[in-house]
Design an enzyme around this catalytic site. Structure first.
Site, PDB file in Angstrom:
ATOM      1  N   GLU A 127       0.853  -1.198   0.000  1.00 30.90           N
ATOM      2  CA  GLU A 127       0.000   0.000   0.000  1.00 30.90           C
ATOM      3  C   GLU A 127       0.886   1.243   0.000  1.00 30.90           C
ATOM      4  OE1 GLU A 127      -2.601  -0.343   3.363  1.00 30.90           O
ATOM      5  OE2 GLU A 127      -3.639  -2.080   2.479  1.00 30.90           O
ATOM      6  N   GLY A 131       4.908  -0.963   2.964  1.00 29.38           N
ATOM      7  CA  GLY A 131       5.742  -1.682   2.001  1.00 29.38           C
ATOM      8  C   GLY A 131       6.441  -2.836   2.680  1.00 29.38           C
ATOM      9  N   ILE A 157       1.285  -2.336  -7.902  1.00 35.31           N
ATOM     10  CA  ILE A 157       0.707  -3.650  -8.199  1.00 35.31           C
ATOM     11  C   ILE A 157       1.011  -4.037  -9.649  1.00 35.31           C
ATOM     12  CG2 ILE A 157      -1.413  -5.038  -8.226  1.00 35.31           C
ATOM     13  CD1 ILE A 157      -0.392  -4.013  -5.393  1.00 35.31           C
ATOM     14  N   THR A 158       1.759  -5.121  -9.784  1.00 33.46           N
ATOM     15  CA  THR A 158       2.182  -5.581 -11.111  1.00 33.46           C
ATOM     16  C   THR A 158       0.987  -6.158 -11.878  1.00 33.46           C
ATOM     17  OG1 THR A 158       4.353  -6.081 -10.228  1.00 33.46           O
ATOM     18  CG2 THR A 158       3.805  -7.090 -12.333  1.00 33.46           C
ATOM     19  N   GLN A 279      44.056  -8.850 -17.331  1.00 27.42           N
ATOM     20  CA  GLN A 279      43.589  -9.523 -16.118  1.00 27.42           C
ATOM     21  C   GLN A 279      42.462  -8.741 -15.430  1.00 27.42           C
ATOM     22  OE1 GLN A 279      46.548 -10.372 -13.032  1.00 27.42           O
ATOM     23  NE2 GLN A 279      46.407 -12.510 -13.626  1.00 27.42           N
ATOM     24  N   GLN A 338      30.674  -1.591 -17.188  1.00 28.15           N
ATOM     25  CA  GLN A 338      32.066  -1.143 -17.065  1.00 28.15           C
ATOM     26  C   GLN A 338      32.941  -1.766 -18.163  1.00 28.15           C
ATOM     27  OE1 GLN A 338      32.702   1.102 -14.856  1.00 28.15           O
ATOM     28  NE2 GLN A 338      34.899   1.301 -15.218  1.00 28.15           N
ATOM     29  N   GLU A 365       9.169  -7.838  -4.182  1.00 24.46           N
ATOM     30  CA  GLU A 365       9.039  -9.144  -3.489  1.00 24.46           C
ATOM     31  C   GLU A 365       9.904  -9.220  -2.233  1.00 24.46           C
ATOM     32  OE1 GLU A 365       7.909 -12.620  -4.974  1.00 24.46           O
ATOM     33  OE2 GLU A 365       7.079 -11.883  -6.845  1.00 24.46           O
TER      34      GLU A 365
HETATM   35  N1  CAA Z   1       5.311 -18.782   6.577  1.00 20.16           N
HETATM   36  C1  CAA Z   1       4.314 -18.983   7.469  1.00 20.16           C
HETATM   37  N2  CAA Z   1       4.036 -18.110   8.469  1.00 20.16           N
HETATM   38  C2  CAA Z   1       4.812 -16.998   8.556  1.00 20.16           C
HETATM   39  C3  CAA Z   1       5.851 -16.735   7.678  1.00 20.16           C
HETATM   40  C4  CAA Z   1       6.106 -17.682   6.656  1.00 20.16           C
HETATM   41  N3  CAA Z   1       7.093 -17.508   5.779  1.00 20.16           N
HETATM   42  N4  CAA Z   1       6.429 -15.568   8.000  1.00 20.16           N
HETATM   43  C5  CAA Z   1       5.774 -15.112   9.081  1.00 20.16           C
HETATM   44  N5  CAA Z   1       4.785 -15.978   9.426  1.00 20.16           N
HETATM   45  C6  CAA Z   1       3.872 -15.887  10.552  1.00 20.16           C
HETATM   46  C7  CAA Z   1       4.656 -15.784  11.856  1.00 20.16           C
HETATM   47  O1  CAA Z   1       5.001 -17.053  12.329  1.00 20.16           O
HETATM   48  C8  CAA Z   1       3.684 -15.067  12.758  1.00 20.16           C
HETATM   49  O2  CAA Z   1       2.739 -15.995  13.189  1.00 20.16           O
HETATM   50  P1  CAA Z   1       2.144 -15.942  14.730  1.00 20.16           P
HETATM   51  O3  CAA Z   1       1.486 -14.599  14.815  1.00 20.16           O
HETATM   52  O4  CAA Z   1       1.174 -17.063  14.769  1.00 20.16           O
HETATM   53  O5  CAA Z   1       3.316 -16.082  15.639  1.00 20.16           O
HETATM   54  C9  CAA Z   1       2.976 -14.098  11.778  1.00 20.16           C
HETATM   55  O6  CAA Z   1       3.130 -14.665  10.475  1.00 20.16           O
HETATM   56  C10 CAA Z   1       3.545 -12.706  11.814  1.00 20.16           C
HETATM   57  O7  CAA Z   1       4.912 -12.803  11.431  1.00 20.16           O
HETATM   58  P2  CAA Z   1       6.024 -11.788  11.927  1.00 20.16           P
HETATM   59  O8  CAA Z   1       5.864 -11.543  13.388  1.00 20.16           O
HETATM   60  O9  CAA Z   1       7.328 -12.311  11.443  1.00 20.16           O
HETATM   61  O10 CAA Z   1       5.601 -10.462  11.130  1.00 20.16           O
HETATM   62  P3  CAA Z   1       6.339  -9.085  10.956  1.00 20.16           P
HETATM   63  O11 CAA Z   1       5.333  -8.021  11.013  1.00 20.16           O
HETATM   64  O12 CAA Z   1       7.515  -9.017  11.886  1.00 20.16           O
HETATM   65  O13 CAA Z   1       6.806  -9.084   9.403  1.00 20.16           O
HETATM   66  C11 CAA Z   1       8.169  -9.439   7.474  1.00 20.16           C
HETATM   67  C12 CAA Z   1       7.551  -9.951   8.802  1.00 20.16           C
HETATM   68  C13 CAA Z   1       8.986 -10.641   7.058  1.00 20.16           C
HETATM   69  C14 CAA Z   1       9.072  -8.249   7.613  1.00 20.16           C
HETATM   70  C15 CAA Z   1       7.053  -9.158   6.423  1.00 20.16           C
HETATM   71  O14 CAA Z   1       6.360  -7.976   6.728  1.00 20.16           O
HETATM   72  C16 CAA Z   1       7.595  -9.078   5.004  1.00 20.16           C
HETATM   73  O15 CAA Z   1       7.833 -10.098   4.366  1.00 20.16           O
HETATM   74  N6  CAA Z   1       7.783  -7.849   4.454  1.00 20.16           N
HETATM   75  C17 CAA Z   1       8.149  -7.676   3.047  1.00 20.16           C
HETATM   76  C18 CAA Z   1       6.900  -7.548   2.214  1.00 20.16           C
HETATM   77  C19 CAA Z   1       7.132  -7.938   0.789  1.00 20.16           C
HETATM   78  O16 CAA Z   1       7.882  -8.846   0.469  1.00 20.16           O
HETATM   79  N7  CAA Z   1       6.425  -7.274  -0.108  1.00 20.16           N
HETATM   80  C20 CAA Z   1       6.493  -7.612  -1.489  1.00 20.16           C
HETATM   81  C21 CAA Z   1       5.214  -7.282  -2.157  1.00 20.16           C
HETATM   82  S1  CAA Z   1       4.876  -8.252  -3.557  1.00 20.16           S
HETATM   83  C22 CAA Z   1       5.740  -7.621  -4.835  1.00 20.16           C
HETATM   84  O17 CAA Z   1       6.651  -6.879  -4.714  1.00 20.16           O
HETATM   85  C23 CAA Z   1       5.307  -8.208  -6.116  1.00 20.16           C
HETATM   86  C24 CAA Z   1       5.664  -7.580  -7.390  1.00 20.16           C
HETATM   87  O18 CAA Z   1       5.548  -6.411  -7.627  1.00 20.16           O
HETATM   88  C25 CAA Z   1       6.127  -8.448  -8.468  1.00 20.16           C
END
Ligand code: CAA
Length: 382
Positions: A127, A131, A157-158, A279, A338, A365
């Site tokens: 959003e 991010g 959003i892709t 090299q 380069q 991602e």
């Molecule tokens: N699998 C299963 N469960 C998971 C998990 C996983 N990989 N990762 C976290 N969880 C669970 C945790 O176990 C936790 O569960 P409980 O509440 O039951 O204990 C819950 O989810 C919350 O997890 P965290 O406490 O770890 O959450 P957090 O707020 O600390 O955030 C973060 C974790 C990894 C930083 C996450 O916010 C994140 O991945 N951020 C990056 C977002 C991202 O990748 N965005 C990309 C958008 S898509 C895109 O870019 C597509 C495009 O354009 C092509």
């Protein structure tokens, strides 16, 4: 037994994609980059060739090829054009939430139609104000009778402007943080959905990137994917399966940059000899090879773990693969420019585009910094 070889089927898949890339992607990549036109025609051909939606399980009529299949496809496509790779690959990201969290009836309703025509799906997590901290999202889903009423905005959003289906992550109660998040399958033609402009990006210019606004969109309750409060975990499990193919796209782009600069270094003469004799150039090429080969191995390892159902290790390895591949591709592409010198800085040669394109892999991602967070959390947990 440890075996690093691809199966006959995997080799056939790789060769099929390689041919597609040579015929359809490479000849068109510069044009689409220049105009930033959406590569609809090429996406349709990729779909006809069977390069999309390969994760859909066989029981639903798909190929059920898993993450390794997408890794093989994306490395080859990434060697042609990362913008097209993203446009073609993002269906996987849009559909995995339903494959992971949906019922069989929901998979039939929302996913299976992607097998009979070249439809597109977008994954709507990010959003304007949320991010890297995905759990802080604020798009609201309010329960009203048989519907969720959806209000809020999504960003970056892709394929948003061309998608038939959005998988939308939203909250029913922001105070519950990640536990308040749900996932909804939202057909793109529902009233109240509006799209922002196509973003004019530095790289991956042909991939369609937009904001989406939901204004009192009525989403039937039957479109809830998974249970109430499960949306965040579905999003994270999805990203565990898509970060590795994205990393593989960067491996392909880096491989192309290395091959271009290797060939150029053999042709370009300075001080009376090909610059490949020096090299300084040889070490740059050697370092490129080390980075590319190690990133590919991490991708294969991550995909293998996830496909074997080892989610926790797979999640860790997908972060390792994404962090390494994204950063190494940026380094390799920068060194390729380069090696080309002044020529590499112009659009007459392909390496500046690769440098612009791979930059995005360090951002989308999950940024390279978020991958480090995930890696460190895994290392430091009890
Ligand atoms: N699998 C299963 N469960 C998971 C998990 C996983 N990989 N990762 C976290 N969880 C669970 C945790 O176990 C936790 O569960 P409980 O509440 O039951 O204990 C819950 O989810 C919350 O997890 P965290 O406490 O770890 O959450 P957090 O707020 O600390 O955030 C973060 C974790 C990894 C930083 C996450 O916010 C994140 O991945 N951020 C990056 C977002 C991202 O990748 N965005 C990309 C958008 S898509 C895109 O870019 C597509 C495009 O354009 C092509």
């Amino acid at each position: 037994m440890l075996d690093f070889s691809l199966s006959d089927e995997q080799v056939a898949l790789r060769d099929m994609v390689r041919k597609f890339v040579q015929q359809e992607i490479i000849p068109n990549a510069a044009k689409y980059d220049e105009t930033s036109e959406f590569p609809r025609e090429i996406i349709n051909k990729a779909w006809q060739t069977g390069l999309m939606n390969i994760a859909i399980p066989e029981k639903f009529g798909g190929l059920g090829l898993g993450v390794l299949g997408d890794v093989i496809i994306n490395e080859e496509m990434g060697a042609g054009c990362l913008g097209m790779t993203t446009s073609i690959a993002v269906n996987t990201l849009g559909l995995y939430p339903i494959l992971l969290g949906g019922t069989e009836a929901q998979i039939e309703e929302f996913v299976v139609p992607f097998l009979s025509s070249p439809k597109l799906a977008s994954f709507c997590l990010t959003e304007p104000g949320s991010g890297s901290d995905a759990g802080s999202l604020s798009t609201m889903a309010k329960e009203e009778g048989d519907y969720f009423i959806l209000n809020g905005s999504k960003m970056w959003i892709t394929n948003a402007g061309h998608a038939d289906l959005f998988t939308v992550f939203c909250t029913t109660n922001k105070e519950l943080k990640t536990k308040g998040i749900i996932c909804l399958a939202v057909p793109a033609n529902l009233p109240g959905i509006s799209l922002g402009k196509h973003e004019n990006k530095l790289g991956q210019r042909c991939s369609d990137t937009r904001s989406i606004t939901f204004e009192n969109v009525q989403v039937p309750k039957k479109n809830l994917i998974g249970k109430m409060g499960e949306g965040f975990k579905i999003a994270m499990r999805t990203l565990d399966r898509t970060r590795t193919p994205i990393a593989a796209g960067a491996v392909g782009a880096a491989r192309a940059a290395m091959n271009y600069s290797k060939n150029y270094a053999k042709e370009r003469k300075q001080f009376g000899q090909p610059i490949a004799n020096f090299q300084a150039i040889q070490f740059m090429l050697a370092d490129m090879a080390v980075k590319i080969e190690s990133a590919r191995l991490l991708c294969y390892n991550a995909a293998w773990l996830i496909d074997k159902g080892q989610d926790e290790q797979g999640s860790y390895f997908s972060a390792l693969a994404k962090r390494h591949a994204a950063d190494m591709a940026m380094e390799v592409a920068t060194d390729a420019v380069q090696i080309y010198g002044g020529y590499g800085y112009t659009k007459e040669y392909p390496v500046e585009k690769i440098m612009r394109d791979v930059k995005l892999v360090q951002i989308y991602e999950g940024t390279s910094q978020i991958q480090r967070v995930l890696i460190a959390r895994h290392l430091l947990k009890d």
